[in-house]
Design an enzyme around this catalytic site. Structure first.
Site, short mmCIF file in Angstrom:
data_model
loop_
_atom_site.label_atom_id
_atom_site.label_comp_id
_atom_site.label_asym_id
_atom_site.label_seq_id
_atom_site.Cartn_x
_atom_site.Cartn_y
_atom_site.Cartn_z
N HIS A 238 6.40 73.06 104.85
CA HIS A 238 6.54 71.68 104.40
C HIS A 238 7.93 71.50 103.81
O HIS A 238 8.64 72.48 103.54
CB HIS A 238 5.50 71.35 103.33
CG HIS A 238 5.68 72.15 102.06
ND1 HIS A 238 5.31 73.48 101.96
CD2 HIS A 238 6.24 71.83 100.87
CE1 HIS A 238 5.61 73.92 100.74
NE2 HIS A 238 6.18 72.94 100.06
N ASP A 240 9.66 69.50 100.42
CA ASP A 240 9.23 68.88 99.18
C ASP A 240 9.69 67.42 99.19
O ASP A 240 10.78 67.12 99.67
CB ASP A 240 9.83 69.62 97.97
CG ASP A 240 9.27 71.04 97.86
OD1 ASP A 240 8.12 71.27 98.29
OD2 ASP A 240 9.98 71.92 97.34
N HIS A 310 10.05 74.96 104.13
CA HIS A 310 9.73 76.27 103.54
C HIS A 310 8.22 76.50 103.53
O HIS A 310 7.43 75.58 103.77
CB HIS A 310 10.32 76.38 102.13
CG HIS A 310 9.86 75.30 101.19
ND1 HIS A 310 10.34 74.01 101.24
CD2 HIS A 310 8.96 75.31 100.17
CE1 HIS A 310 9.77 73.28 100.30
NE2 HIS A 310 8.92 74.04 99.64
N ARG A 320 0.56 86.82 93.79
CA ARG A 320 1.87 86.23 93.54
C ARG A 320 1.70 84.92 92.77
O ARG A 320 0.75 84.17 93.01
CB ARG A 320 2.54 85.96 94.89
CG ARG A 320 3.86 85.22 94.80
CD ARG A 320 4.59 85.23 96.14
NE ARG A 320 5.87 84.58 95.98
CZ ARG A 320 6.07 83.29 96.21
NH1 ARG A 320 5.10 82.52 96.66
NH2 ARG A 320 7.26 82.76 96.00
O1 LIG Z 1 5.24 79.59 96.24
C1 LIG Z 1 6.32 79.29 96.70
O2 LIG Z 1 7.24 80.07 96.77
C2 LIG Z 1 6.53 77.90 97.26
C3 LIG Z 1 5.88 76.82 96.47
C4 LIG Z 1 6.15 75.47 97.05
O3 LIG Z 1 6.82 75.34 98.03
C5 LIG Z 1 5.58 74.25 96.44
O4 LIG Z 1 4.82 74.34 95.46
O5 LIG Z 1 5.90 73.15 96.96
FE LIG Z 2 7.40 73.30 98.34
#
Ligand SMILES: O=C(O)CCC(=O)C(=O)O
Ligand SMILES: [Fe+2]
Length: 387
Positions: A238, A240, A310, A320
């Site tokens: 996605h 942001d 990403h 994680r």
């Molecule tokens: O966990 C991650 O590294 C990405 C998190 C992410 O892209 C988000 O919360 O929009």
């Molecule tokens: Fe994100």
């Protein structure tokens, strides 16, 4: 772009109807969470910690020291080529990352029934739940989350009945919010200044550029260890939506960004067989924060800065945590390229639109930008020039 996510898209479902998997109780990935083989899964990462360290050193993602004299210029270059960079020397103490992680771990370790007491309501923004983008995919994600805007007290009280238990959670999160707000303002002006934009050019930022009405919220993302991480997806691809996201990740690798044909060569092989794009891992560096350019910065800079695609993959042995802090303009701001970045040679790439209009476009509800409607969170709609 061809990707795992495309083969499980599009699909729309009611978020509230999604079952909540008790990740700790399963020993194999159930069909509901089984994605096709994840391409470009980080080799060796997290399986052996030494290998993880080796890979860190060869990462092509720029790491920018905020104390460097040319920090702003390096940010511009990073935003134009990658749409992502890491920052060090940002002034946020390691102790605060540790506190937030401790509190987040306490939250996600609670029994599922307890966490569901603080579930995000169907039209709500904050609380416990699965990622919002889950609605766009037919397969479920290997993650859970908790969203905070301002104080998390209302939901924290539902999670823990004892005041001491919820107040330590709230204190850590509220301090994080205050610190991140300051950093977000600083980063925004550095990034914009690198393009010659001053505080006077941004009408909605207020006379001194304080951005008092800015939209800010953050998301704790928890990715449990997964028995078959190459067939599961922590957070599907996605971009942001806001101006940018400041991301803290703990020591477990998982964040990957899509490098398209235009970005600089970075070594390694392209296992994404149908195109020139490949997923590049953004390694966790102790104390560093990742900055992802979001859609609105892409629009405001008239396409100069790239909204980065990403995703987060998961790990076989280690859970994680990531904390994503989203920073945007006030909700009533009209979205359009900044005047200074538009001229006879470079017309506006995007039409002026309101936040709700933009969100509708992003959700793929029938409006097509650049001839590519539907499908929602896809990069194509932002790449095709308009008009
Ligand atoms: O966990 C991650 O590294 C990405 C998190 C992410 O892209 C988000 O919360 O929009
Ligand atoms: Fe994100």
């Amino acid at each position: 772009m061809s990707s795992v996510a495309e083969s499980v898209r599009p699909h729309s479902r009611n978020l509230q109807q999604q079952p909540c998997l008790d990740f700790d109780a399963v020993h194999e990935v159930p069909e509901s969470h089984a994605w096709p083989q994840v391409e470009d899964y980080p080799g060796g990462y997290g399986v052996e910690e030494e290998e993880e360290e080796k890979e860190d050193q060869s990462s092509p993602i720029p790491v920018i020291d905020l104390a460097e004299a040319n920090a702003a210029a390096r940010m511009r270059e990073a935003c134009e080529t990658w749409g992502v960079f890491q920052v060090t020397n940002h002034g946020i103490p390691m102790r605060l990352f540790d506190d937030v992680e401790t509190q987040a771990r306490r939250l996600f370790a609670l029994p599922a029934q307890q966490k569901l007491k603080a579930a995000r309501s169907p039209d709500g923004l904050t609380g416990y739940g699965i990622a919002r983008i889950a609605t766009f995919f037919s397969k479920l994600l290997w993650s859970e989350g908790f969203t905070i805007a301002g104080s998390p007290a209302e939901h924290a009280r539902l999670l823990w009945s004892h005041p001491q238990d919820y107040s330590q959670f709230c204190e850590a999160m509220e301090e994080y919010d205050r610190e991140m707000k300051k950093l977000a303002r600083r980063l925004m002006w550095l990034m914009l200044a690198s393009l010659g934009i001053t505080k006077e050019d941004v009408t909605w930022a207020g006379p001194g550029g304080e951005m008092d009405g800015a939209s800010a919220m953050f998301q704790l993302n928890w990715y449990p260890a997964c028995p078959n991480p190459e067939r599961a997806m922590g957070l599907a691809e996605h971009t942001d939506s806001p101006l940018f996201a400041i991301l803290h990740q703990n020591t477990t690798t998982g964040l990957q960004v899509l490098q398209d044909g235009g970005a600089p060569a970075a070594g390694g092989t392209n296992s994404n067989s149908n195109s020139n794009s490949r997923w590049v891992t953004v390694p966790p560096l102790p104390g560093a924060l990742v900055v992802n350019v979001g859609d609105l910065l892409h629009i405001f800079t008239n396409g100069r800065f790239k909204s980065v695609m990403h995703r987060a993959v998961v790990n076989r042995t280690r859970p994680r945590l990531s904390v994503a802090y989203f920073w945007g303009p006030p909700g009533n701001v009209w979205l359009s390229p900044l005047e200074k970045l538009v001229g006879p040679e470079n017309g506006p790439l995007y039409p002026s639109m309101s936040w709700p209009e933009y969100l509708k476009i992003k959700a793929g509800e029938g409006i097509s930008i650049g001839g590519k409607g539907g499908g929602g969170l896809s990069e194509e709609m932002w790449l095709a020039p308009k008009g």
